[in-house]
Design a protein around this motif. Structure first.
Motif, mmCIF file in Angstrom:
data_model
loop_
_atom_site.group_PDB
_atom_site.id
_atom_site.type_symbol
_atom_site.label_atom_id
_atom_site.label_comp_id
_atom_site.label_asym_id
_atom_site.label_seq_id
_atom_site.Cartn_x
_atom_site.Cartn_y
_atom_site.Cartn_z
ATOM 1 N N LEU A 67 37.513 4.980 28.622
ATOM 2 C CA LEU A 67 37.189 4.116 29.759
ATOM 3 C C LEU A 67 38.457 3.504 30.339
ATOM 4 N N ARG A 68 39.316 3.021 29.480
ATOM 5 C CA ARG A 68 40.587 2.433 29.936
ATOM 6 C C ARG A 68 41.393 3.472 30.713
ATOM 7 N N SER A 69 41.457 4.691 30.210
ATOM 8 C CA SER A 69 42.195 5.758 30.875
ATOM 9 C C SER A 69 41.595 6.063 32.249
ATOM 10 N N ALA A 70 40.280 6.120 32.338
ATOM 11 C CA ALA A 70 39.615 6.389 33.617
ATOM 12 C C ALA A 70 39.887 5.272 34.617
ATOM 13 N N ILE A 71 39.835 4.033 34.160
ATOM 14 C CA ILE A 71 40.090 2.891 35.048
ATOM 15 C C ILE A 71 41.543 2.879 35.504
ATOM 16 N N GLU A 72 42.472 3.219 34.611
ATOM 17 C CA GLU A 72 43.884 3.289 34.992
ATOM 18 C C GLU A 72 44.118 4.379 36.037
ATOM 19 N N GLU A 73 43.458 5.519 35.850
ATOM 20 C CA GLU A 73 43.581 6.594 36.840
ATOM 21 C C GLU A 73 43.024 6.143 38.184
ATOM 22 N N TYR A 74 41.877 5.515 38.156
ATOM 23 C CA TYR A 74 41.258 4.997 39.379
ATOM 24 C C TYR A 74 42.175 3.977 40.058
ATOM 25 N N ALA A 75 42.741 3.077 39.296
ATOM 26 C CA ALA A 75 43.591 2.018 39.846
ATOM 27 C C ALA A 75 44.868 2.573 40.474
ATOM 28 N N SER A 76 45.276 3.760 40.051
ATOM 29 C CA SER A 76 46.511 4.333 40.589
ATOM 30 C C SER A 76 46.298 5.063 41.915
ATOM 31 N N ARG A 77 45.063 5.209 42.323
ATOM 32 C CA ARG A 77 44.758 5.944 43.545
ATOM 33 C C ARG A 77 44.818 5.058 44.780
ATOM 34 N N ARG A 78 45.154 5.688 45.892
ATOM 35 C CA ARG A 78 45.144 4.984 47.196
ATOM 36 C C ARG A 78 43.838 5.363 47.880
ATOM 37 N N ARG A 79 42.923 4.434 47.976
ATOM 38 C CA ARG A 79 41.617 4.703 48.557
ATOM 39 C C ARG A 79 41.702 4.673 50.062
ATOM 40 N N ARG A 80 41.124 5.698 50.695
ATOM 41 C CA ARG A 80 41.190 5.814 52.154
ATOM 42 C C ARG A 80 39.824 5.712 52.810
ATOM 43 N N PHE A 81 38.753 5.731 52.035
ATOM 44 C CA PHE A 81 37.399 5.598 52.578
ATOM 45 C C PHE A 81 37.135 6.545 53.743
#
Length: 84
Positions: A67-81
Motif C-alpha cells: 500500500l505504501r509503495s502504491a501511494i508513493e507511486e501515485y504521489a509521484s505522478r502529475r495529474r492532468r485530469f
C-alpha cells in the motif's frame, strides 16, 4: 432514472445519482492486484480520472508495504485530469 426520462433531463449528475453508491466520492487511486492489467468494469464511471497502480501481489498478500509503495507511486505522478 425513471423509465421514459426525457433525453434532455439526462446529464452526468442524473447518471451519478443512479450509481452503486452516489454519496461516495470518486476514487483518486485504484489499485489492481494479482498481475491483472484490466479493470473488469470496476467503477468505470467513477474512476474516469483515477490513477491506476497495477501490482503482481495477490490480494491476500497485499499489506502495508504494498500500500505504501502504491501511494508513493501515485504521489509521484502529475495529474492532468484529461488535459495535457
Amino acid at each position: 432514472m425513471a423509465a421514459g426520462t426525457p433525453a434532455d433531463k439526462i446529464d452526468e449528475k442524473a447518471i451519478a445519482r443512479h450509481l452503486y453508491d452516489p454519496e461516495m466520492p470518486d476514487p483518486d487511486l485504484v489499485i489492481r492486484t494479482s498481475g491483472e492489467r484490466r479493470i473488469s468494469n470496476f467503477l468505470l464511471w467513477q474512476s474516469a480520472y483515477a490513477e491506476y497502480v497495477f501490482t503482481d501481489t495477490l490480494w491476500p498478500d497485499f499489506g502495508p508495504d504494498e500500500l505504501r509503495s502504491a501511494i508513493e507511486e501515485y504521489a509521484s505522478r502529475r495529474r492532468r485530469f484529461g488535459g495535457r
